[in-house]
Structures are given as C-alpha cells and as structure tokens.
Motif scaffolding. Structure first.
Motif, short mmCIF file in Angstrom:
data_model
loop_
_atom_site.label_atom_id
_atom_site.label_comp_id
_atom_site.label_asym_id
_atom_site.label_seq_id
_atom_site.Cartn_x
_atom_site.Cartn_y
_atom_site.Cartn_z
N VAL A 1 0.86 -1.18 0.00
CA VAL A 1 0.00 0.00 0.00
C VAL A 1 0.89 1.23 0.00
CG1 VAL A 1 -1.77 1.29 1.28
CG2 VAL A 1 -1.83 -1.21 1.27
N ILE A 2 0.56 2.20 -0.83
CA ILE A 2 1.33 3.44 -0.94
C ILE A 2 0.38 4.61 -0.71
CG2 ILE A 2 2.72 4.87 -2.50
CD1 ILE A 2 3.13 2.06 -4.03
N TYR A 3 0.76 5.51 0.21
CA TYR A 3 -0.03 6.70 0.48
C TYR A 3 0.62 7.91 -0.19
CZ TYR A 3 -2.18 4.16 4.44
OH TYR A 3 -2.84 3.26 5.23
N PHE A 4 -0.21 8.88 -0.58
CA PHE A 4 0.30 10.14 -1.13
C PHE A 4 -0.70 11.24 -0.85
CE2 PHE A 4 -1.47 7.44 -4.48
CZ PHE A 4 -2.44 8.23 -5.06
N ASN A 5 -0.36 12.48 -1.20
CA ASN A 5 -1.20 13.66 -0.97
C ASN A 5 -1.60 13.83 0.49
OD1 ASN A 5 -1.09 14.58 -3.59
ND2 ASN A 5 -2.99 13.58 -4.21
N GLY A 6 -0.69 13.52 1.40
CA GLY A 6 -0.95 13.74 2.82
C GLY A 6 -1.73 12.66 3.52
N TRP A 7 -2.06 11.58 2.83
CA TRP A 7 -2.79 10.49 3.48
C TRP A 7 -1.87 9.82 4.49
CZ3 TRP A 7 -7.87 9.84 3.11
CH2 TRP A 7 -8.43 8.71 3.68
N ASN A 8 -2.44 9.37 5.61
CA ASN A 8 -1.64 8.69 6.63
C ASN A 8 -2.52 7.66 7.34
OD1 ASN A 8 -3.10 10.06 8.77
ND2 ASN A 8 -1.86 11.87 8.31
N ILE A 9 -1.94 6.98 8.32
CA ILE A 9 -2.65 5.89 8.99
C ILE A 9 -3.84 6.41 9.81
CG2 ILE A 9 -1.29 5.74 11.11
CD1 ILE A 9 -2.30 2.77 8.86
N LEU A 10 -3.78 7.64 10.30
CA LEU A 10 -4.93 8.21 11.01
C LEU A 10 -6.12 8.39 10.07
CD1 LEU A 10 -6.31 9.40 13.50
CD2 LEU A 10 -5.28 11.60 12.91
N TRP A 11 -5.85 8.92 8.86
CA TRP A 11 -6.93 9.06 7.87
C TRP A 11 -7.46 7.67 7.49
CZ3 TRP A 11 -9.32 13.31 7.75
CH2 TRP A 11 -8.66 14.53 7.87
N THR A 12 -6.57 6.69 7.44
CA THR A 12 -7.00 5.32 7.15
C THR A 12 -7.98 4.84 8.21
OG1 THR A 12 -4.98 4.78 5.97
CG2 THR A 12 -6.22 2.93 6.90
N PHE A 13 -7.63 5.05 9.48
CA PHE A 13 -8.51 4.66 10.57
C PHE A 13 -9.88 5.33 10.43
CE2 PHE A 13 -10.28 5.83 14.73
CZ PHE A 13 -10.61 4.56 15.20
#
Length: 150
Positions: free
Chosen positions: A113-125
């Motif tokens: 999984v690759i995050y970009f544009n400021g996405w992080n694990i908190l946003w995932t939650f």
C-alpha cells in the motif's frame, strides 16, 4: 492479484458466510451496504490518496476483491456482534476499525500500500470508522422500520 483475490475476497466470504449461516439476514442486509461504501471510498482514494499492488490500468480493479470481501464481511460480522451477541456498538465499531487499520498498516509496511497527498494511517482509521458508524446508523434505521434481523 491472486493474493488479493484469495486473502481479500475468497477467505473472508467463506468465513463470513460460515459464521453468519444461522443469521443470514444480517448478510443479506449489510453485505450490499458494505460493498457500496467500500467501492465509493476506494474509488475516491485511488484517485487522490493511495495505491495498492498489483498496479493495474484501473487501480480500483486491484481493490475489487477487498470491496467484495473483507470490507463488507467485516461490517457484517461487526453487526452480528452488535445485534446477535449484544456487543457494545461503539466498542465493536472501534475494534473492527482498529483491526482493519492494523491490517492495512502491515500491508503498507510490506510495501503493498502506498499513500500520497498527505494520506496517513490516522486518515485510514477514519476511513474505516466512518463506514462502520454508517452501518450502525443503518441498523437503527432498519429498527425504526421494524426490519427484523435476528
């Protein structure tokens, strides 16, 4: 892609149906809701915030097994715990959201999984928490209209 199909769809659906075999109404009522919400969130996410392996021409295709498997089944099992096993709804929502976030974090650490544009694990939650809150709200709406799920 075979891994996505087996781990994301086939195994969760088999386990989910086996667990819900005596409460199939929960599957019938909540599975389509889970598929719809998962597809909407992933379609937005793949365009702006994340990517998963394998790379395909249409990134939503790589997530289709999860949209049809683990995400809606997780919602069905959460609703089973709430409606049949009388679990605390907010605790069940929190536990399932954290569990899926942990699974995605492991996939991210393994490079799937690759995050970009400021996405992080908190946003995932939060992206897991919101659909489960919506599913619980949907159960309240069904109760108002006296749809029996037991």
């Amino acid at each position: 892609m075979l891994g996505n199909i087996l781990l994301g769809m086939v195994i969760p659906i088999i386990l989910g149906i086996w667990i819900l075999r005596r409460n199939f109404t929960i599957f019938i009522l909540y599975y389509p809701l889970g598929v719809a919400i998962a597809a909407c969130i992933n379609n937005i996410g793949f365009n702006y915030f994340w990517n998963i392996l394998p790379n395909t021409r249409n990134q939503s295709f790589a997530a289709l097994p999860m949209d049809l498997g683990v995400y809606p089944i997780a919602g069905c099992l959460m609703m089973y715990a709430i409606l049949v096993k009388n679990a605390n709804p907010w605790l069940a929502i929190l536990v399932v959201s954290l569990l899926l976030t942990l699974i995605e974090w492991l996939a991210k650490m393994m490079g799937h999984v690759i995050y970009f544009n400021g996405w992080n694990i908190l946003w995932t939650f939060l992206s897991y928490l919101l659909p489960f809150v919506l599913a619980y709200g949907y159960s309240k709406l069904l109760k108002v209209y006296q749809v029996n799920v037991h």
